[in-house]
Design a protein around this motif. Structure first.
Motif, PDB file in Angstrom:
ATOM      1  N   GLY A   1      62.606  -5.537  17.751  1.00 37.23           N
ATOM      2  CA  GLY A   1      63.555  -5.417  16.424  1.00 37.23           C
ATOM      3  C   GLY A   1      63.164  -5.836  15.202  1.00 37.23           C
TER       4      GLY A   1
ATOM      5  N   LYS B   1      61.130  -0.981  13.265  1.00 35.57           N
ATOM      6  CA  LYS B   1      60.131   0.192  13.229  1.00 35.57           C
ATOM      7  C   LYS B   1      60.774   1.446  13.260  1.00 35.57           C
TER       8      LYS B   1
ATOM      9  N   GLU C   1      55.392   5.341  21.746  1.00 38.81           N
ATOM     10  CA  GLU C   1      54.716   4.881  23.160  1.00 38.81           C
ATOM     11  C   GLU C   1      55.513   3.638  23.487  1.00 38.81           C
TER      12      GLU C   1
ATOM     13  N   ARG D   1      57.531   5.444  30.745  1.00 44.42           N
ATOM     14  CA  ARG D   1      58.260   4.398  30.206  1.00 44.42           C
ATOM     15  C   ARG D   1      59.452   3.740  30.600  1.00 44.42           C
TER      16      ARG D   1
ATOM     17  N   PHE E   1      51.052   1.927  19.683  1.00 47.04           N
ATOM     18  CA  PHE E   1      49.918   2.370  20.301  1.00 47.04           C
ATOM     19  C   PHE E   1      49.234   1.535  20.856  1.00 47.04           C
TER      20      PHE E   1
ATOM     21  N   ALA F   1      49.743  -2.446  20.599  1.00 46.80           N
ATOM     22  CA  ALA F   1      50.804  -2.959  21.262  1.00 46.80           C
ATOM     23  C   ALA F   1      50.184  -3.500  22.613  1.00 46.80           C
ATOM     24  N   THR F   2      49.387  -2.888  23.264  1.00 48.57           N
ATOM     25  CA  THR F   2      48.713  -3.122  24.487  1.00 48.57           C
ATOM     26  C   THR F   2      48.007  -4.421  24.306  1.00 48.57           C
TER      27      THR F   2
ATOM     28  N   TYR G   1      50.900  -7.070  23.620  1.00 47.67           N
ATOM     29  CA  TYR G   1      51.788  -7.524  24.797  1.00 47.67           C
ATOM     30  C   TYR G   1      51.202  -7.819  26.179  1.00 47.67           C
TER      31      TYR G   1
ATOM     32  N   ALA H   1      68.063  -7.244  17.291  1.00 53.82           N
ATOM     33  CA  ALA H   1      68.167  -6.316  18.172  1.00 53.82           C
ATOM     34  C   ALA H   1      69.264  -6.550  19.315  1.00 53.82           C
TER      35      ALA H   1
ATOM     36  N   GLU I   1      62.158  -7.114  26.898  1.00 52.74           N
ATOM     37  CA  GLU I   1      63.391  -8.102  26.113  1.00 52.74           C
ATOM     38  C   GLU I   1      63.651  -9.354  26.716  1.00 52.74           C
TER      39      GLU I   1
ATOM     40  N   PHE J   1      56.830 -13.741  22.738  1.00 48.60           N
ATOM     41  CA  PHE J   1      56.881 -12.771  21.444  1.00 48.60           C
ATOM     42  C   PHE J   1      56.129 -13.482  20.504  1.00 48.60           C
TER      43      PHE J   1
ATOM     44  N   ALA K   1      58.506  -8.202   7.164  1.00 47.12           N
ATOM     45  CA  ALA K   1      59.778  -7.520   7.459  1.00 47.12           C
ATOM     46  C   ALA K   1      60.929  -8.324   7.356  1.00 47.12           C
TER      47      ALA K   1
ATOM     48  N   LYS L   1      62.311  -9.511   4.851  1.00 50.16           N
ATOM     49  CA  LYS L   1      62.976  -9.286   3.419  1.00 50.16           C
ATOM     50  C   LYS L   1      63.989  -8.331   3.638  1.00 50.16           C
ATOM     51  N   PRO L   2      65.084  -8.072   2.718  1.00 56.65           N
ATOM     52  CA  PRO L   2      66.078  -7.284   2.913  1.00 56.65           C
ATOM     53  C   PRO L   2      65.613  -5.800   2.924  1.00 56.65           C
ATOM     54  N   LEU L   3      66.102  -4.927   3.698  1.00 52.45           N
ATOM     55  CA  LEU L   3      65.557  -3.382   3.888  1.00 52.45           C
ATOM     56  C   LEU L   3      65.035  -2.984   2.555  1.00 52.45           C
TER      57      LEU L   3
ATOM     58  N   VAL M   1      61.626  -4.093   2.135  1.00 55.20           N
ATOM     59  CA  VAL M   1      60.932  -3.755   2.880  1.00 55.20           C
ATOM     60  C   VAL M   1      60.419  -2.534   2.639  1.00 55.20           C
TER      61      VAL M   1
HETATM   62  N1  Z5A Z   1      54.890  -1.818  25.226  1.00 55.67           N
HETATM   63  C1  Z5A Z   1      53.731  -2.704  25.722  1.00 55.67           C
HETATM   64  O1  Z5A Z   1      54.049  -3.292  26.391  1.00 55.67           O
HETATM   65  N2  Z5A Z   1      52.521  -2.222  25.535  1.00 55.67           N
HETATM   66  C2  Z5A Z   1      52.077  -1.189  24.772  1.00 55.67           C
HETATM   67  O2  Z5A Z   1      51.181  -0.540  24.961  1.00 55.67           O
HETATM   68  C3  Z5A Z   1      53.325  -0.464  24.239  1.00 55.67           C
HETATM   69  C4  Z5A Z   1      54.592  -0.870  24.342  1.00 55.67           C
HETATM   70  C5  Z5A Z   1      52.856   0.699  23.479  1.00 55.67           C
HETATM   71  C6  Z5A Z   1      59.307  -0.846  24.207  1.00 55.67           C
HETATM   72  O3  Z5A Z   1      58.869  -0.399  22.735  1.00 55.67           O
HETATM   73  C7  Z5A Z   1      58.553  -1.774  24.720  1.00 55.67           C
HETATM   74  O4  Z5A Z   1      57.217  -1.319  25.179  1.00 55.67           O
HETATM   75  C8  Z5A Z   1      58.118  -2.826  23.640  1.00 55.67           C
HETATM   76  C9  Z5A Z   1      56.733  -3.211  23.847  1.00 55.67           C
HETATM   77  C10 Z5A Z   1      56.217  -2.591  25.079  1.00 55.67           C
HETATM   78  N3  Z5A Z   1      59.069  -4.130  24.137  1.00 55.67           N
HETATM   79  N4  Z5A Z   1      59.300  -4.803  23.371  1.00 55.67           N
HETATM   80  N5  Z5A Z   1      59.825  -5.729  22.966  1.00 55.67           N
HETATM   81  P1  Z5A Z   1      59.825   0.087  21.625  1.00 55.67           P
HETATM   82  O5  Z5A Z   1      59.023  -0.143  20.564  1.00 55.67           O
HETATM   83  O6  Z5A Z   1      60.545   1.257  22.101  1.00 55.67           O
HETATM   84  O7  Z5A Z   1      60.937  -1.192  21.445  1.00 55.67           O
HETATM   85  P2  Z5A Z   1      61.243  -2.338  20.760  1.00 55.67           P
HETATM   86  O8  Z5A Z   1      60.266  -2.785  20.208  1.00 55.67           O
HETATM   87  O9  Z5A Z   1      62.201  -2.836  21.757  1.00 55.67           O
HETATM   88  O10 Z5A Z   1      61.897  -1.648  19.447  1.00 55.67           O
HETATM   89  P3  Z5A Z   1      62.908  -2.003  18.701  1.00 55.67           P
HETATM   90  O11 Z5A Z   1      63.975  -2.955  19.664  1.00 55.67           O
HETATM   91  O12 Z5A Z   1      63.926  -0.422  18.902  1.00 55.67           O
HETATM   92  O13 Z5A Z   1      62.821  -2.377  17.527  1.00 55.67           O
HETATM   93  P4  Z5A Z   1      62.860  -1.790  16.097  1.00 55.67           P
HETATM   94  O14 Z5A Z   1      62.662  -0.273  16.158  1.00 55.67           O
HETATM   95  O15 Z5A Z   1      61.477  -2.212  15.698  1.00 55.67           O
HETATM   96  O16 Z5A Z   1      63.911  -1.915  15.368  1.00 55.67           O
HETATM   97  P5  Z5A Z   1      65.291  -1.398  14.677  1.00 55.67           P
HETATM   98  O17 Z5A Z   1      65.999  -0.626  15.737  1.00 55.67           O
HETATM   99  O18 Z5A Z   1      64.692  -0.513  13.607  1.00 55.67           O
HETATM  100  O19 Z5A Z   1      65.870  -2.301  13.938  1.00 55.67           O
HETATM  101  C11 Z5A Z   1      66.720  -3.597  14.734  1.00 55.67           C
HETATM  102  C12 Z5A Z   1      67.685  -3.634  13.882  1.00 55.67           C
HETATM  103  O20 Z5A Z   1      67.538  -4.447  12.646  1.00 55.67           O
HETATM  104  C13 Z5A Z   1      68.879  -2.541  13.413  1.00 55.67           C
HETATM  105  O21 Z5A Z   1      70.018  -2.861  13.440  1.00 55.67           O
HETATM  106  C14 Z5A Z   1      68.364  -2.405  11.874  1.00 55.67           C
HETATM  107  O22 Z5A Z   1      69.410  -2.083  11.128  1.00 55.67           O
HETATM  108  C15 Z5A Z   1      68.233  -3.916  11.626  1.00 55.67           C
HETATM  109  N6  Z5A Z   1      67.133  -4.038  10.369  1.00 55.67           N
HETATM  110  C16 Z5A Z   1      65.913  -3.357  10.418  1.00 55.67           C
HETATM  111  N7  Z5A Z   1      65.203  -3.877   9.021  1.00 55.67           N
HETATM  112  C17 Z5A Z   1      65.928  -4.931   8.688  1.00 55.67           C
HETATM  113  C18 Z5A Z   1      65.951  -5.768   7.485  1.00 55.67           C
HETATM  114  N8  Z5A Z   1      64.842  -5.862   6.807  1.00 55.67           N
HETATM  115  N9  Z5A Z   1      66.852  -6.749   7.326  1.00 55.67           N
HETATM  116  C19 Z5A Z   1      68.043  -6.667   8.170  1.00 55.67           C
HETATM  117  N10 Z5A Z   1      68.087  -6.088   9.362  1.00 55.67           N
HETATM  118  C20 Z5A Z   1      67.157  -5.173   9.379  1.00 55.67           C
END
Ligand code: Z5A
Length: 212
Positions: A16, A19, A42, A53, A100, A103-104, A107, A149, A159, A166, A189, A191-193, A196
């Protein structure tokens, strides 16, 4: 004719952190400069790697062992590298990848507690000498990332982990960044979007100038 190899950019951070949101700014930046690129992620990126995945993220009745998880991550990566990433780089395209091998280490290494030396062995086996040219690490308190998230509905296998998991992941990313400052750029990250985005684009300019 030999085309110059493309650059390999990766984006990392805890759940969350933003990215997906910030990767859009990176791709807009590349488009504005007329740079040919592919956007991938990835685990996943190819048809078969996306199936892996699914295995990694879904919650199963039969718990996945930590070693199986590690091997599946690298199986997906081997497929992704040979079928998508390496061909694109060889064609001169840039590759922008959402997560990439850092993350391994974060995590499976810090989060699950698996031996980092074993992860390094798999990294060499699967990647040879290939490493990202530039890695942007979005840094955020995992509690805030989880809040951002949480609205997405049911939680995947990662999650469902505790906050302490985490926190270890976040610390591991910061350690990687400290160990490899020439490759890794850390962005605050929280800070406000818009801020960032400004920091990210400035970091990208600096990082790319240092490589080119
Ligand atoms: N994994 C692993 O274990 N080993 C590995 O080698 C690899 C991965 C490669 C899937 O990854 C899982 O795989 C991950 C680690 C593991 N599991 N976890 N946790 P992923 O990248 O597909 O999933 P994720 O980390 O869960 O990504 P995500 O949840 O989609 O988060 P994000 O892309 O970083 O966030 P977002 O969707 O861009 O933003 C979330 C919300 O915040 C959204 O509503 C935005 O509008 C809001 N947002 C974003 N920036 C801001 C700021 N600055 N202010 C306020 N709000 C914001």
């Amino acid at each position: 004719m030999n085309k110059k190899r493309g650059l390999f950019l990766t984006l990392e951070g805890v759940e969350g952190v933003g990215k997906s949101t910030n990767i859009e700014f990176i791709t807009q930046y590349l488009e504005q400069r007329g740079i040919e690129f592919i956007l991938t992620r990835e685990p996943g990126g190819t048809h078969l790697a996306e199936k892996i995945r699914g295995l990694l993220l879904e919650v199963h009745d039969e718990p996945l062992t930590e070693l199986s998880e590690l091997l599946l991550v690298f199986a997906a990566r081997a497929q992704h590298l040979e079928r998508l990433i390496k061909p694109a780089l060889e064609q001169g395209k840039w590759v922008v990848c959402d997560r990439f091998t850092d993350a391994t280490f974060a995590y499976q290494g810090a989060g699950r507690g698996l031996d980092l030396a074993k992860i390094s062995v798999l990294q060499s086996m699967v990647q040879g000498k290939l490493r990202p040219d530039l890695t942007i690490i979005l840094d955020l308190d995992p509690a805030i990332g989880m809040q951002r998230a949480i609205h997405r509905g049911s939680l995947d296998r990662f999650e469902q982990e505790k906050q302490s998991f985490f926190e270890r992941v976040r610390t591991a990313y910061l350690k990687i960044a400290a160990a490899e400052p020439q490759r890794c750029l850390v962005i605050d990250a929280s800070k406000p979007l818009q801020d960032v985005k400004t920091d990210l684009l400035a970091a990208l300019e600096r990082g790319l100038a240092a490589i080119n």
